[in-house]
Write an enzyme that holds these catalytic residues in place. Structure first.
Site, PDB file in Angstrom:
ATOM      1  N   SER A 215       0.808  -1.215   0.000  1.00 10.60           N
ATOM      2  CA  SER A 215       0.000   0.000   0.000  1.00 10.60           C
ATOM      3  C   SER A 215       0.846   1.272   0.000  1.00 10.60           C
ATOM      4  O   SER A 215       0.386   2.319  -0.442  1.00 10.60           O
ATOM      5  CB  SER A 215      -0.950   0.002   1.197  1.00 10.60           C
ATOM      6  OG  SER A 215      -0.217  -0.223   2.388  1.00 10.60           O
TER       7      SER A 215
ATOM      8  N   ASP B 234      -1.469   6.222  12.332  1.00 12.26           N
ATOM      9  CA  ASP B 234      -0.759   5.461  11.314  1.00 12.26           C
ATOM     10  C   ASP B 234       0.558   6.183  11.007  1.00 12.26           C
ATOM     11  O   ASP B 234       0.565   7.271  10.429  1.00 12.26           O
ATOM     12  CB  ASP B 234      -1.647   5.373  10.061  1.00 12.26           C
ATOM     13  CG  ASP B 234      -0.986   4.623   8.903  1.00 12.26           C
ATOM     14  OD1 ASP B 234       0.260   4.485   8.897  1.00 12.26           O
ATOM     15  OD2 ASP B 234      -1.722   4.187   7.991  1.00 12.26           O
TER      16      ASP B 234
ATOM     17  N   HIS C 172       1.973   4.949   6.612  1.00 13.34           N
ATOM     18  CA  HIS C 172       1.569   5.557   5.335  1.00 13.34           C
ATOM     19  C   HIS C 172       1.823   7.064   5.334  1.00 13.34           C
ATOM     20  O   HIS C 172       1.983   7.675   6.384  1.00 13.34           O
ATOM     21  CB  HIS C 172       0.092   5.249   5.076  1.00 13.34           C
ATOM     22  CG  HIS C 172      -0.168   3.781   4.894  1.00 13.34           C
ATOM     23  ND1 HIS C 172      -0.606   2.968   5.915  1.00 13.34           N
ATOM     24  CD2 HIS C 172       0.008   2.998   3.813  1.00 13.34           C
ATOM     25  CE1 HIS C 172      -0.704   1.726   5.464  1.00 13.34           C
ATOM     26  NE2 HIS C 172      -0.342   1.713   4.190  1.00 13.34           N
TER      27      HIS C 172
END
Ligand code: NAG
Ligand code: NAG
Ligand code: NAG
Ligand code: NAG
Ligand code: NAG
Ligand code: NAG
Ligand code: NAG
Ligand code: NAG
Length: 431
Positions: A161, A402, A405
């Protein structure tokens, strides 16, 4: 009375004459220099005008001669990266004039996971940093130039991702120069495909979080906690990579869940626990073997991106603290900062395997430059399991933040500017 003239008339004459000649020559030199300069200005001016005209999409040259806009781009000397320059060594400098290169609003292809502003992040400093290599400048990103260089080609980003964000960053950087009807976007799991029709350029993404095969290969319906990797199996993926002109590989965080990982080698019914570093090396060797049998370096360009760093613990850059990357507003300015999120052992393995392949793979060593960017992560302004965080979750950054990312626009744009620089390097204009 000039003694010279008297004692030696010829000599005096000659001297005088010589003097005159010099004067004459001087003025002739000045005159011819003047002419050269004038002509140069005229020539340079015209060339400049023609170049500007060619760059402009509404050029009257195109209108006059019916050229298509797509022939308008030149890769200049300034675009060529200096061979001796290590672009990965440098610093972040504040530049809110040129950055960000696009906005959340201007790019229709961003997914919710990365649109931090829309998801409620109130600061936007993270969008305003430019990576400045110590010993050279990166060429200024120009989407038309990139499209020209990639004409009739396919580019594919392969990985997890984080790599998907790099792909999205790239299409956001490119798409604004293409009119709506001349571009398309398709999801064909495990791929996403962006096309610029007039250029016949295709920029694609392929989900393969371990590069080799695994039980996590379904693009959306994959397990996060249960992992099983087939260390010697790649064919199921690699058949989709064959013949692609530019391949960009990345794989890191999925390996790092625990110190050991369940995997198979050979017999797929024989599952064993491997040290992550051992497993990673075996997987990369499988990939290298594929590379050596299937890649034609004369026709294809292959890039391998080093690990994208995580910033999970603030005590690493701020010893007194006890937080995460949440609420970090500025990059780390300590030279060569390196956190525990970037595994040195994995770095060595990548370096080792790639050096065996040699010149035909380009290593994008973006780890160090990204290490500085503790401010660039999505924190609580991203998604968790495909959903934006709830208000309660947002209030608990320690558990829900997070720090893997990246917000877009943001750090992955810089990775793409570096990729851009390499793609332009050595490009011959075919005008
Ligand atoms: C030319 O480019 C500008 C800005 O890039 C854009 O707004 C305009 O629509 C373009 N015109 C044509 C005819 O494509
Ligand atoms: C850009 O940064 C400078 C220096 O911090 C600041 O003074 C200026 O207001 C900023 N401009 C914009 C448009 O944000
Ligand atoms: C368009 O690009 C593909 C590769 O992406 C290439 O195979 C094909 O020949 C190109 N088409 C034309 C008309 O050049
Ligand atoms: C997701 O995968 C699991 C296991 O393969 C399967 O049982 C489930 O039906 C799948 N869910 C969807 C929505 O496809
Ligand atoms: C490997 O799989 C076994 C059986 O499913 C499980 O008990 C074990 O925890 C797994 N090991 C790792 C490192 O995930
Ligand atoms: C696996 O890791 C452990 C702990 O780091 C180490 O002691 C062991 O030697 C490693 N085993 C292999 C096969 O690399
Ligand atoms: C990548 O860059 C880092 C930081 O400069 C360096 O320590 C590392 O050795 C490099 N990796 C490889 C494989 O060259
Ligand atoms: C790189 O590719 C070229 C062209 O196919 C080949 O001649 C060369 O041997 C390759 N280099 C290495 C180190 O394998």
């Amino acid at each position: 009375m000039l003694p010279n003239v008297e004692s030696s008339p010829t000599g005096g004459y000659m001297e005088q004459n010589h003097f005159l000649m010099l004067v004459c020559e001087d003025s002739r030199i000045i005159q011819s220099v003047f002419q050269v300069v004038l002509v140069s200005f005229l020539v340079l001016g015209s060339v400049r005008w023609i170049l500007d005209e060619l760059k402009s999409n509404e050029s009257c040259i195109f209108k006059l001669y019916g050229f298509k806009q797509k022939q308008a781009v030149f890769v200049t000397k300034e675009d060529q990266l200096d061979d001796s320059c290590n672009v990965f060594e440098g610093q972040w400098v504040w530049d809110n004039v040129s950055y960000p290169l696009y906005t959340e609003k201007s790019c229709p292809y961003l997914v919710k996971q990365t649109t931090c502003q829309r998801n409620g992040r109130s600061d936007s400093y993270y969008q305003n940093w430019r990576w400045q290599p110590s010993s050279c400048d990166l060429p200024r990103f120009d989407a038309l130039k990139l499209l020209d260089v990639l004409r009739n080609k396919r580019v594919m980003f392969i990985g997890d991702s984080v790599q998907r964000s790099t792909f999205e960053s790239m299409i956001c950087m490119v798409q604004s120069v293409i009119p709506d009807k001349k571009k398309s976007f398709h999801r064909i799991p495990p791929m996403k495909i962006f096309r610029a029709e007039e250029y016949n350029v295709s920029i694609e993404y392929y989900w393969a979080p371990f590069i080799v095969e695994s039980i996590s290969d379904h693009a959306t319906n994959h397990t996060v906690h249960k992992r099983l990797v087939n260390l010697d199996a790649i064919e199921k993926h690699s058949k989709s990579w064959e013949g692609v002109d530019v391949l960009v590989f990345e794989s890191y965080v999925w390996w790092m869940h625990q110190p050991k990982i369940n995997a198979t080698f050979g017999d797929t019914s024989e599952v064993r626990e491997y040290n992550v570093t051992t497993a990673y090396r075996m997987a990369l060797e499988t990939w290298a073997k594929w590379f050596e049998t299937k890649i034609n370096p004369a026709k294809q360009r292959v890039f391998f991106t080093s690990m994208s760093p995580t910033h999970l613990w603030s005590w690493e850059w701020n010893p007194e603290s006890d937080g995460t990357c949440y609420d970090e507003l500025y990059p780390i300015d300590k030279q060569s900062y390196w956190g525990t999120g970037s595994n040195q052992e994995i770095m060595k393995i990548v370096g080792n395997v790639l050096s065996k392949i040699g010149e035909n793979v380009t290593f994008l060593n973006i780890t160090q430059l990204s290490e500085y960017r503790k401010d660039g992560h999505t924190t609580v302004y991203g998604e968790r399991r495909g959903k934006l965080l709830t208000k309660e979750q947002r209030a608990d950054p320690k558990n829900y933040g997070d720090c893997i990312h990246w917000c877009l626009p943001g750090v992955p744009d810089t990775w793409n500017e570096i990729l851009y620089a390499y793609l332009l390097r050595g490009h011959q204009n075919s005008f």
